[in-house]
Design a protein around this motif. Structure first.
Motif, PDB file in Angstrom:
ATOM      1  N   ARG A  51      15.246  50.137  52.922  1.00 33.65           N
ATOM      2  CA  ARG A  51      14.331  49.935  54.040  1.00 33.65           C
ATOM      3  C   ARG A  51      13.404  51.140  54.236  1.00 33.65           C
ATOM      4  O   ARG A  51      12.315  50.996  54.777  1.00 33.65           O
ATOM      5  CB  ARG A  51      15.110  49.696  55.337  1.00 33.65           C
ATOM      6  CG  ARG A  51      15.866  48.381  55.404  1.00 33.65           C
ATOM      7  CD  ARG A  51      16.380  48.197  56.823  1.00 33.65           C
ATOM      8  NE  ARG A  51      17.169  47.000  57.014  1.00 33.65           N
ATOM      9  CZ  ARG A  51      16.653  45.787  57.267  1.00 33.65           C
ATOM     10  NH1 ARG A  51      15.346  45.638  57.302  1.00 33.65           N
ATOM     11  NH2 ARG A  51      17.446  44.745  57.471  1.00 33.65           N
ATOM     12  N   ASP A  52      13.837  52.307  53.847  1.00 31.56           N
ATOM     13  CA  ASP A  52      13.077  53.539  54.040  1.00 31.56           C
ATOM     14  C   ASP A  52      11.676  53.422  53.431  1.00 31.56           C
ATOM     15  O   ASP A  52      11.540  53.079  52.253  1.00 31.56           O
ATOM     16  CB  ASP A  52      13.839  54.704  53.406  1.00 31.56           C
ATOM     17  CG  ASP A  52      13.048  55.998  53.445  1.00 31.56           C
ATOM     18  OD1 ASP A  52      12.847  56.538  54.553  1.00 31.56           O
ATOM     19  OD2 ASP A  52      12.619  56.444  52.360  1.00 31.56           O
ATOM     20  N   GLN A  53      10.648  53.708  54.221  1.00 33.34           N
ATOM     21  CA  GLN A  53       9.276  53.532  53.755  1.00 33.34           C
ATOM     22  C   GLN A  53       8.941  54.423  52.566  1.00 33.34           C
ATOM     23  O   GLN A  53       8.290  53.989  51.603  1.00 33.34           O
ATOM     24  CB  GLN A  53       8.289  53.799  54.892  1.00 33.34           C
ATOM     25  CG  GLN A  53       6.827  53.595  54.508  1.00 33.34           C
ATOM     26  CD  GLN A  53       6.528  52.158  54.116  1.00 33.34           C
ATOM     27  OE1 GLN A  53       6.559  51.266  54.955  1.00 33.34           O
ATOM     28  NE2 GLN A  53       6.229  51.924  52.839  1.00 33.34           N
ATOM     29  N   GLU A  54       9.378  55.652  52.609  1.00 38.66           N
ATOM     30  CA  GLU A  54       9.083  56.565  51.506  1.00 38.66           C
ATOM     31  C   GLU A  54       9.698  56.061  50.199  1.00 38.66           C
ATOM     32  O   GLU A  54       9.060  56.122  49.133  1.00 38.66           O
ATOM     33  CB  GLU A  54       9.600  57.966  51.827  1.00 38.66           C
ATOM     34  CG  GLU A  54       9.249  59.008  50.779  1.00 38.66           C
ATOM     35  CD  GLU A  54       9.684  60.405  51.183  1.00 38.66           C
ATOM     36  OE1 GLU A  54       9.725  61.282  50.296  1.00 38.66           O
ATOM     37  OE2 GLU A  54       9.983  60.620  52.376  1.00 38.66           O
ATOM     38  N   SER A  55      10.910  55.550  50.272  1.00 36.94           N
ATOM     39  CA  SER A  55      11.566  55.039  49.073  1.00 36.94           C
ATOM     40  C   SER A  55      10.882  53.773  48.575  1.00 36.94           C
ATOM     41  O   SER A  55      10.724  53.572  47.363  1.00 36.94           O
ATOM     42  CB  SER A  55      13.040  54.756  49.353  1.00 36.94           C
ATOM     43  OG  SER A  55      13.727  55.951  49.660  1.00 36.94           O
TER      44      SER A  55
END
Length: 211
Positions: A51-55
């Motif tokens: 879910r992490d945007q950077e990932s």
């Protein structure tokens, strides 16, 4: 949703709304998918729910490394695929399916050396994910292009040694309604009775052994 309907309408979705997906829905999908068959019932799958945007943005960048050269060679035939690739970071959830390598090994050398036999212990699970996603009204695109950048994907997601990347599924709410009919070959086109060149299986064939 009835199983047959899910099987017949689980199209590859490449355009999505940005709406979030509750954990409860993803849990239901995974809770049903886990009953897939696996060799020796070893269940070697593991799913990283990203879910992490950077990932998600980094996964898109890694995907595009392989996608863009492919797209340049097929501009007229891959517009929808290109839209998906260029907007992958906007999907609310990425499911990265990995498998424990040891769970794919068998006592039979010929199977271990096969380029596809080991998939029988992971891809029924992946297909269950696809069907579960469809049953919830979500859409997905199952791709393998990230395997071309597996080392960096493993580094990004802290995947330990002994696991291999098996599939990537971008998951979201479809921007358009699901199709009601997919284009697939009829049964008669891909079946034969008793040998490769035999007659195709037809629904009206007499039952073997019947009077």
């Amino acid at each position: 949703m009835e199983l047959t309907e899910a099987m017949r309408t689980a199209a590859t979705i490449r355009r999505f709304r940005p709406d979030p997906i509750p954990d409860e829905i993803l849990y239901r999908v995974l809770d049903s998918a886990r009953f897939a068959p696996s060799g020796g019932n070893r269940q070697g799958w593991h799913v990283i729910v990203v879910r992490d945007q950077e990932s998600r943005t980094r996964l898109k960048e890694l995907y595009l490394r392989t996608w863009r050269p492919f797209y340049q060679a097929q501009l007229a035939h891959a517009a929808e695929g290109n839209h998906y690739a260029e907007h992958m970071d906007e999907l609310p959830v990425h499911l990265v399916v990995i498998v424990e390598s040891a769970a794919l090994l068998t006592p039979l050398p010929a199977l271990n050396q096969s380029s596809f036999a080991s998939g029988s212990s992971i891809y029924p699970f992946v297909q269950n994910l696809v069907l579960g996603i469809r049953a919830e009204g979500l859409g997905t695109s199952l791709t393998m292009l990230l395997n071309n950048e597996e080392a960096e994907v493993k580094q990004l997601l802290d995947i330990p040694d002994g696991f291999a990347l098996a599939a990537h599924l971008g998951v979201g709410w479809p921007a358009q309604p699901h199709p009601t009919r997919l284009r697939r070959r009829p049964v008669e086109d891909f079946t034969s009775l008793d040998r490769f060149g035999g007659n195709p299986l037809r629904a009206g064939n007499p039952v073997p052994g019947s009077p």
